[in-house]
Write a protein that holds these residues in place. Structure first.
Motif, PDB file in Angstrom:
ATOM      1  N   GLU A  71       0.822  -1.215   0.000  1.00 47.68           N
ATOM      2  CA  GLU A  71       0.000   0.000   0.000  1.00 47.68           C
ATOM      3  C   GLU A  71       0.854   1.262   0.000  1.00 47.68           C
ATOM      4  OE1 GLU A  71      -1.909   1.169   4.031  1.00 47.68           O
ATOM      5  OE2 GLU A  71      -1.917  -1.008   4.040  1.00 47.68           O
TER       6      GLU A  71
ATOM      7  N   PRO B  15      -3.890  -1.321  -2.910  1.00 43.70           N
ATOM      8  CA  PRO B  15      -5.177  -0.630  -2.955  1.00 43.70           C
ATOM      9  C   PRO B  15      -5.443   0.141  -4.244  1.00 43.70           C
ATOM     10  CG  PRO B  15      -4.065  -0.225  -0.882  1.00 43.70           C
ATOM     11  CD  PRO B  15      -3.078  -0.889  -1.780  1.00 43.70           C
TER      12      PRO B  15
ATOM     13  N   SER C 112      -7.338  -5.433  -2.390  1.00 43.22           N
ATOM     14  CA  SER C 112      -7.268  -4.003  -2.118  1.00 43.22           C
ATOM     15  C   SER C 112      -7.184  -3.722  -0.625  1.00 43.22           C
ATOM     16  CB  SER C 112      -8.454  -3.279  -2.754  1.00 43.22           C
ATOM     17  OG  SER C 112      -9.651  -3.877  -2.320  1.00 43.22           O
ATOM     18  N   ASP C 113      -7.349  -4.769   0.221  1.00 42.79           N
ATOM     19  CA  ASP C 113      -7.201  -4.546   1.657  1.00 42.79           C
ATOM     20  C   ASP C 113      -6.598  -5.780   2.334  1.00 42.79           C
ATOM     21  OD1 ASP C 113      -9.546  -6.213   3.003  1.00 42.79           O
ATOM     22  OD2 ASP C 113     -10.335  -5.287   1.175  1.00 42.79           O
TER      23      ASP C 113
END
Length: 146
Positions: A53, A86, A110-111
């Motif tokens: 990220e 993300p 994405s997480d």
């Protein structure tokens, strides 16, 4: 050449957790791979969890080193890689540049929670609370421009 890019690598049971930040050059990428090879629990089945990220991209030549690293991992007992990116744009670039692997081997999320769930379902239980690099993420926040 100076190493560009920051990272932290910790093994939680049989999950190699890697967090990256900043912009990576070839030297930075090679140094991460070297540390990964040294820390991976290759004497047993293991999985990788990469939190990208705070990753601000890599040079084209260093991205081209990824397929070789993945081949090494899968040849050395790795059962799957979960990658948290993300940003849809960064994810697309990462996927296009680092080799095509089936989604049961290399999966993008994405997480962190979804990545941990995927690894747990594959038999490598890990939860978000066990994520070891929170301090590193805070320290590397200055890299993030999102």
């Amino acid at each position: 050449m100076k190493i560009h890019g920051e990272w932290e690598i910790t093994v939680v049971r049989n999950v190699l957790v890697r967090t990256t930040a900043g912009i990576f050059n070839d030297e930075g990428t090679l140094a991460v791979f070297e540390e990964t090879k040294n820390k991976a629990p290759t004497d047993q089945a293991w999985a990788g969890l990469t939190n990208a990220e705070r990753w601000e991209m890599s040079t084209a030549s260093s991205l081209q080193m990824f397929p070789g690293m993945r081949e090494w991992a899968f040849a050395n007992n790795c059962q799957g890689l979960a990658i948290v990116v993300p940003s849809a744009l960064k994810k697309k670039i990462h996927q296009q540049q680092t080799g095509q692997y089936p989604s049961d081997k290399v999966a993008y999320f994405s997480d962190m929670e979804s990545a941990c769930d995927w690894l747990t379902q594959k038999g490598f239980p890990i939860c978000v609370d066990e994520y070891p690099h929170r301090e590193f993420l805070e320290k590397s926040r200055h890299h993030s421009h999102e």
